[in-house]
Design a protein around this motif. Structure first.
Motif, PDB file in Angstrom:
ATOM      1  N   VAL A  90       0.843  -1.193   0.000  1.00 45.81           N
ATOM      2  CA  VAL A  90       0.000   0.000   0.000  1.00 45.81           C
ATOM      3  C   VAL A  90       0.883   1.249   0.000  1.00 45.81           C
ATOM      4  O   VAL A  90       0.662   2.181  -0.764  1.00 45.81           O
ATOM      5  CB  VAL A  90      -0.955   0.006   1.211  1.00 45.81           C
ATOM      6  N   GLY A  91       1.901   1.267   0.844  1.00 47.82           N
ATOM      7  CA  GLY A  91       2.767   2.436   0.978  1.00 47.82           C
ATOM      8  C   GLY A  91       3.711   2.605  -0.195  1.00 47.82           C
ATOM      9  O   GLY A  91       4.236   1.632  -0.739  1.00 47.82           O
ATOM     10  N   CYS A  92       3.940   3.868  -0.590  1.00 49.08           N
ATOM     11  CA  CYS A  92       4.843   4.170  -1.709  1.00 49.08           C
ATOM     12  C   CYS A  92       6.277   3.747  -1.394  1.00 49.08           C
ATOM     13  O   CYS A  92       6.975   3.202  -2.245  1.00 49.08           O
ATOM     14  CB  CYS A  92       4.788   5.659  -2.043  1.00 49.08           C
ATOM     15  N   ARG A  93       6.726   3.990  -0.162  1.00 46.94           N
ATOM     16  CA  ARG A  93       8.099   3.645   0.224  1.00 46.94           C
ATOM     17  C   ARG A  93       8.280   2.122   0.231  1.00 46.94           C
ATOM     18  O   ARG A  93       9.287   1.601  -0.261  1.00 46.94           O
ATOM     19  CB  ARG A  93       8.426   4.236   1.592  1.00 46.94           C
ATOM     20  N   ALA A  94       7.308   1.410   0.777  1.00 47.02           N
ATOM     21  CA  ALA A  94       7.378  -0.057   0.787  1.00 47.02           C
ATOM     22  C   ALA A  94       7.364  -0.611  -0.637  1.00 47.02           C
ATOM     23  O   ALA A  94       8.088  -1.560  -0.954  1.00 47.02           O
ATOM     24  CB  ALA A  94       6.220  -0.634   1.593  1.00 47.02           C
ATOM     25  N   ALA A  95       6.569  -0.006  -1.491  1.00 46.01           N
ATOM     26  CA  ALA A  95       6.513  -0.459  -2.884  1.00 46.01           C
ATOM     27  C   ALA A  95       7.851  -0.251  -3.576  1.00 46.01           C
ATOM     28  O   ALA A  95       8.250  -1.063  -4.416  1.00 46.01           O
ATOM     29  CB  ALA A  95       5.401   0.272  -3.631  1.00 46.01           C
ATOM     30  N   SER A  96       8.565   0.828  -3.214  1.00 50.25           N
ATOM     31  CA  SER A  96       9.883   1.057  -3.824  1.00 50.25           C
ATOM     32  C   SER A  96      10.843  -0.068  -3.451  1.00 50.25           C
ATOM     33  O   SER A  96      11.641  -0.511  -4.269  1.00 50.25           O
ATOM     34  CB  SER A  96      10.449   2.421  -3.402  1.00 50.25           C
ATOM     35  N   PHE A  97      10.744  -0.544  -2.211  1.00 47.24           N
ATOM     36  CA  PHE A  97      11.605  -1.655  -1.791  1.00 47.24           C
ATOM     37  C   PHE A  97      11.224  -2.930  -2.543  1.00 47.24           C
ATOM     38  O   PHE A  97      12.081  -3.657  -3.035  1.00 47.24           O
ATOM     39  CB  PHE A  97      11.500  -1.884  -0.282  1.00 47.24           C
ATOM     40  N   ASP A  98       9.917  -3.194  -2.638  1.00 49.13           N
ATOM     41  CA  ASP A  98       9.449  -4.379  -3.368  1.00 49.13           C
ATOM     42  C   ASP A  98       9.907  -4.340  -4.827  1.00 49.13           C
ATOM     43  O   ASP A  98      10.279  -5.353  -5.397  1.00 49.13           O
ATOM     44  CB  ASP A  98       7.919  -4.463  -3.339  1.00 49.13           C
ATOM     45  N   ARG A  99       9.861  -3.171  -5.397  1.00 51.32           N
ATOM     46  CA  ARG A  99      10.155  -3.004  -6.821  1.00 51.32           C
ATOM     47  C   ARG A  99      11.655  -2.971  -7.081  1.00 51.32           C
ATOM     48  O   ARG A  99      12.139  -3.599  -8.017  1.00 51.32           O
ATOM     49  CB  ARG A  99       9.489  -1.703  -7.290  1.00 51.32           C
ATOM     50  N   ASP A 100      12.406  -2.202  -6.275  1.00 51.80           N
ATOM     51  CA  ASP A 100      13.817  -1.924  -6.564  1.00 51.80           C
ATOM     52  C   ASP A 100      14.802  -2.650  -5.654  1.00 51.80           C
ATOM     53  O   ASP A 100      15.993  -2.613  -5.894  1.00 51.80           O
ATOM     54  CB  ASP A 100      14.072  -0.415  -6.449  1.00 51.80           C
ATOM     55  N   GLY A 101      14.303  -3.231  -4.548  1.00 53.86           N
ATOM     56  CA  GLY A 101      15.189  -3.903  -3.610  1.00 53.86           C
ATOM     57  C   GLY A 101      15.869  -2.957  -2.644  1.00 53.86           C
ATOM     58  O   GLY A 101      16.771  -3.352  -1.919  1.00 53.86           O
ATOM     59  N   ASP A 102      15.454  -1.693  -2.647  1.00 52.57           N
ATOM     60  CA  ASP A 102      16.015  -0.715  -1.723  1.00 52.57           C
ATOM     61  C   ASP A 102      14.945   0.339  -1.450  1.00 52.57           C
ATOM     62  O   ASP A 102      14.057   0.563  -2.268  1.00 52.57           O
ATOM     63  CB  ASP A 102      17.252  -0.054  -2.335  1.00 52.57           C
ATOM     64  N   TRP A 103      15.042   0.978  -0.300  1.00 54.97           N
ATOM     65  CA  TRP A 103      14.071   2.010   0.059  1.00 54.97           C
ATOM     66  C   TRP A 103      14.342   3.264  -0.742  1.00 54.97           C
ATOM     67  O   TRP A 103      15.484   3.689  -0.866  1.00 54.97           O
ATOM     68  CB  TRP A 103      14.164   2.341   1.549  1.00 54.97           C
ATOM     69  N   ASP A 104      13.290   3.870  -1.275  1.00 59.05           N
ATOM     70  CA  ASP A 104      13.416   5.168  -1.942  1.00 59.05           C
ATOM     71  C   ASP A 104      13.081   6.235  -0.910  1.00 59.05           C
ATOM     72  O   ASP A 104      11.918   6.432  -0.562  1.00 59.05           O
ATOM     73  CB  ASP A 104      12.480   5.250  -3.140  1.00 59.05           C
ATOM     74  N   ASP A 105      14.097   6.905  -0.410  1.00 54.18           N
ATOM     75  CA  ASP A 105      13.917   7.866   0.682  1.00 54.18           C
ATOM     76  C   ASP A 105      13.168   9.127   0.272  1.00 54.18           C
ATOM     77  O   ASP A 105      12.854   9.959   1.109  1.00 54.18           O
ATOM     78  CB  ASP A 105      15.275   8.231   1.289  1.00 54.18           C
ATOM     79  N   ARG A 106      12.870   9.279  -1.005  1.00 55.97           N
ATOM     80  CA  ARG A 106      12.051  10.424  -1.425  1.00 55.97           C
ATOM     81  C   ARG A 106      10.616  10.293  -0.919  1.00 55.97           C
ATOM     82  O   ARG A 106       9.896  11.275  -0.842  1.00 55.97           O
ATOM     83  CB  ARG A 106      12.024  10.551  -2.949  1.00 55.97           C
ATOM     84  N   PHE A 107      10.219   9.076  -0.586  1.00 58.67           N
ATOM     85  CA  PHE A 107       8.848   8.821  -0.163  1.00 58.67           C
ATOM     86  C   PHE A 107       8.792   8.603   1.342  1.00 58.67           C
ATOM     87  O   PHE A 107       9.461   7.718   1.873  1.00 58.67           O
ATOM     88  CB  PHE A 107       8.272   7.601  -0.885  1.00 58.67           C
ATOM     89  N   SER A 108       7.985   9.386   2.016  1.00 55.39           N
ATOM     90  CA  SER A 108       7.820   9.194   3.463  1.00 55.39           C
ATOM     91  C   SER A 108       6.974   7.947   3.695  1.00 55.39           C
ATOM     92  O   SER A 108       6.253   7.485   2.811  1.00 55.39           O
ATOM     93  CB  SER A 108       7.149  10.415   4.091  1.00 55.39           C
ATOM     94  N   LYS A 109       7.075   7.424   4.905  1.00 54.18           N
ATOM     95  CA  LYS A 109       6.306   6.229   5.251  1.00 54.18           C
ATOM     96  C   LYS A 109       4.802   6.485   5.246  1.00 54.18           C
ATOM     97  O   LYS A 109       4.019   5.548   5.179  1.00 54.18           O
ATOM     98  CB  LYS A 109       6.732   5.709   6.624  1.00 54.18           C
ATOM     99  N   SER A 110       4.402   7.745   5.294  1.00 52.53           N
ATOM    100  CA  SER A 110       2.970   8.060   5.349  1.00 52.53           C
ATOM    101  C   SER A 110       2.309   8.087   3.971  1.00 52.53           C
ATOM    102  O   SER A 110       1.084   8.069   3.879  1.00 52.53           O
ATOM    103  CB  SER A 110       2.748   9.406   6.042  1.00 52.53           C
ATOM    104  N   LEU A 111       3.109   8.122   2.887  1.00 56.71           N
ATOM    105  CA  LEU A 111       2.513   8.163   1.549  1.00 56.71           C
ATOM    106  C   LEU A 111       1.952   6.801   1.181  1.00 56.71           C
ATOM    107  O   LEU A 111       2.621   5.775   1.286  1.00 56.71           O
ATOM    108  CB  LEU A 111       3.544   8.593   0.511  1.00 56.71           C
ATOM    109  N   LYS A 112       0.719   6.806   0.743  1.00 54.48           N
ATOM    110  CA  LYS A 112       0.014   5.564   0.375  1.00 54.48           C
ATOM    111  C   LYS A 112      -0.400   5.609  -1.077  1.00 54.48           C
ATOM    112  O   LYS A 112      -0.475   6.675  -1.695  1.00 54.48           O
ATOM    113  CB  LYS A 112      -1.249   5.400   1.244  1.00 54.48           C
ATOM    114  N   ALA A 113      -0.724   4.449  -1.628  1.00 52.23           N
ATOM    115  CA  ALA A 113      -1.238   4.366  -2.995  1.00 52.23           C
ATOM    116  C   ALA A 113      -2.477   5.237  -3.105  1.00 52.23           C
ATOM    117  O   ALA A 113      -3.442   5.057  -2.378  1.00 52.23           O
ATOM    118  CB  ALA A 113      -1.579   2.919  -3.328  1.00 52.23           C
ATOM    119  N   THR A 114      -2.411   6.210  -4.001  1.00 48.62           N
ATOM    120  CA  THR A 114      -3.487   7.187  -4.151  1.00 48.62           C
ATOM    121  C   THR A 114      -3.727   7.417  -5.637  1.00 48.62           C
ATOM    122  O   THR A 114      -2.789   7.742  -6.371  1.00 48.62           O
ATOM    123  CB  THR A 114      -3.086   8.527  -3.487  1.00 48.62           C
TER     124      THR A 114
END
Length: 120
Positions: A90-114
């Motif tokens: 659901v979260g943008c930051r978590a999705a970056s890890f799932d997608r890229d294998g690393d956290w994308d720090d541009r996205f805060s933990k509060s950003l969700k799929a919108t």
């Protein structure tokens, strides 16, 4: 207890599926008692494939895919369910890890799929 309860629920659901399969084979053989085991399998596969196509068709009509307003990566939802990134997060930051294998720090933990705003 949660994991045990979930496992029991999954086993029960599987047992019910097996019972349904047994009933289906019984019904097939009641109608055509001369069927071989191979013929029963062919008929079951054809029925399963038909049902899968029906489910896929209904699901395709109910799935909405767009790009996330926050991270611009694909998100989707089925019917009225919650929006998720196509990675399953659901979260943008978590999705970056799932997608890229690393956290994308541009996205805060509060950003969700919108979904994008429908305003012009």
């Amino acid at each position: 207890m949660g994991d045990v309860g979930r496992a029991v629920g999954e086993l029960n659901a599987y047992a019910e599926q097996l019972e349904d399969a047994v009933d289906l084979v019984h019904d097939m053989l009641a109608i055509e008692p001369e069927l071989s085991g191979q013929e029963v399998l062919v008929k079951l596969r054809a029925l399963a494939d038909k049902r899968r196509r029906e489910v896929d068709s209904v699901q395709a009509d109910a799935v909405v895919r767009v790009d996330c307003a926050n991270c611009k990566h694909p998100i989707w939802r089925l019917g009225d369910s919650r929006w998720e990134h196509v990675t399953g997060s659901v979260g943008c930051r978590a999705a970056s890890f799932d997608r890229d294998g690393d956290w994308d720090d541009r996205f805060s933990k509060s950003l969700k799929a919108t979904p994008p705003s429908s305003r012009s």
